[in-house]
Design an enzyme around this catalytic site. Structure first.
Site, PDB file in Angstrom:
ATOM      1  N   SER A 166       0.834  -1.201   0.000  1.00  0.00           N
ATOM      2  CA  SER A 166       0.000   0.000   0.000  1.00  0.00           C
ATOM      3  C   SER A 166       0.874   1.257   0.000  1.00  0.00           C
ATOM      4  O   SER A 166       1.697   1.450  -0.898  1.00  0.00           O
ATOM      5  CB  SER A 166      -0.956  -0.052   1.196  1.00  0.00           C
ATOM      6  OG  SER A 166      -1.934   0.937   1.106  1.00  0.00           O
ATOM      7  N   ASP A 263      -9.500  -4.111  -5.429  1.00  0.00           N
ATOM      8  CA  ASP A 263      -8.871  -2.970  -4.769  1.00  0.00           C
ATOM      9  C   ASP A 263      -9.100  -1.730  -5.629  1.00  0.00           C
ATOM     10  O   ASP A 263      -8.792  -1.741  -6.819  1.00  0.00           O
ATOM     11  CB  ASP A 263      -7.376  -3.266  -4.641  1.00  0.00           C
ATOM     12  CG  ASP A 263      -6.583  -2.161  -3.970  1.00  0.00           C
ATOM     13  OD1 ASP A 263      -7.164  -1.113  -3.626  1.00  0.00           O
ATOM     14  OD2 ASP A 263      -5.367  -2.354  -3.813  1.00  0.00           O
ATOM     15  N   HIS A 293      -7.810  -5.007  -1.000  1.00  0.00           N
ATOM     16  CA  HIS A 293      -6.641  -4.276  -0.516  1.00  0.00           C
ATOM     17  C   HIS A 293      -6.300  -4.762   0.898  1.00  0.00           C
ATOM     18  O   HIS A 293      -7.186  -5.026   1.700  1.00  0.00           O
ATOM     19  CB  HIS A 293      -6.960  -2.777  -0.489  1.00  0.00           C
ATOM     20  CG  HIS A 293      -5.786  -1.907  -0.232  1.00  0.00           C
ATOM     21  ND1 HIS A 293      -4.948  -1.476  -1.229  1.00  0.00           N
ATOM     22  CD2 HIS A 293      -5.302  -1.383   0.919  1.00  0.00           C
ATOM     23  CE1 HIS A 293      -3.999  -0.713  -0.711  1.00  0.00           C
ATOM     24  NE2 HIS A 293      -4.191  -0.644   0.586  1.00  0.00           N
TER      25      HIS A 293
END
Length: 321
Positions: A166, A263, A293
């Site tokens: 991320s 995501d 995610h």
């Protein structure tokens, strides 16, 4: 986009991803309204404790404090064995505002175990208390320190890599570019492992169609993370935040780019892969079906999360000299 026009993501995800969400729901401890960052961070730490247990045992772990121009930055070295062939620096995710070495401990242990390489987690300073590009500069300083003191810590710093999830994926790639652009010698960057990162898109199809309370990635959430991280409006166009404004046509280390199927940030990964491939830069793109995610955290329950870490480890090892 009107909410009713969005994809019903929760009907599309895999069974193992559903099992994780059900577990999370059953064990949730709701945050008080208007919680401050300290409360939010502690809640994140507490929630991640279950997911970080039962990681592989290491030959040794060592915590180090490194002096930078901003003060001290913490790092943790994972030694899967006493002699390793390379060193992999890990930057944790958390929207630039939460997370630490403990919240990503299992991920780093698994990468050390699967690569056989030393993994160094960098405990960079969080936003909004600090702003871009301090986290990148702290990471560079940590790399320089271990490059200068490799023998003291029994590290092979001739070959290094970066990995992150991320926000940590963006920081990993930005750090590699920072080293390249400033001709900073920290060892040969043999590979970069980029797990569902954001790389600077302002809008995309998946940012419109996906994202909700289940992943904390609504358009409003993404804007809030950005506002906390960046110092000013001009930073949005920095080549170390909007990676697509950097020169991606030359001297890019091999990149293992991971997308989670549902995501909202997956278009960032696709765009990065297409850009690098267009300019004959070494890269590989892998999408993990049915995932959301942050799925990398859930390797205790998700085979796909463990596989994604194995695949990244294999990619990195294949590119070592």
């Amino acid at each position: 986009m009107k909410p009713e026009n969005k994809v019903n993501v929760l009907e599309c995800i895999s069974q193992e991803m559903r099992d994780v969400l059900q577990f999370q729901l059953q064990n949730a401890k709701p945050l008080p309204a208007n919680s401050d960052y300290g409360t939010i961070r502690q809640s994140y730490i507490d929630e991640r404790k279950y997911w970080n247990s039962e990681g592989p045992e290491m030959a040794k772990t060592q915590s180090v404090k490194i002096t930078t121009k901003y003060g001290e930055t913490g790092a943790r070295i994972y030694y899967p064995q006493h002699t390793t062939r390379a060193t992999l620096f890990y930057l944790h995710g958390g929207g630039f505002i939460v997370g630490n070495l403990d919240t990503h401990d299992r991920i780093m242990r698994l990468l050390a175990h699967y690569t056989g390489c030393a993994v160094i987690g960098v405990d960079y300073s969080l936003s909004p208390e600090v702003r871009f590009p301090q986290a990148i500069e702290e990471t560079v300083a940590v790399c320089q320190f271990f490059h200068a003191h490799a023998a003291d810590y029994q590290l092979n710093m001739q070959q290094i890599g970066f990995a992150g999830d991320s926000a940590g994926a963006m920081l990993s790639f930005a750090t590699a570019l920072w080293l390249r652009d400033r001709n900073i010698e920290c060892g040969h960057v043999a590979g970069v492992l980029l797990y569902y990162g954001l790389y600077g898109l302002r809008d995309s199809m998946t940012r419109r169609l996906y994202g909700g309370s289940w992943d904390g990635l609504t358009q409003k959430d993404l804007e809030e993370y950005e506002q906390a991280y960046l110092a000013n409006e001009q930073d949005k166009e920095s080549p170390y935040y909007c990676i697509f404004n950097n020169d991606l046509t030359r001297e890019i280390p091999p990149c293992f780019i991971v997308g989670a199927e549902f995501d909202p940030l997956i278009d960032d990964s696709r765009a990065l892969y297409q850009t690098l491939r267009e300019h004959q830069q070494p890269c590989c793109y892998q999408m993990y079906a049915g995932t959301l995610h942050a799925f990398l955290h859930y390797s205790r329950m998700m085979k796909s999360a463990d596989q994604a870490l194995r695949d990244g480890a294999d990619y990195f090892c294949r590119h070592l000299d």
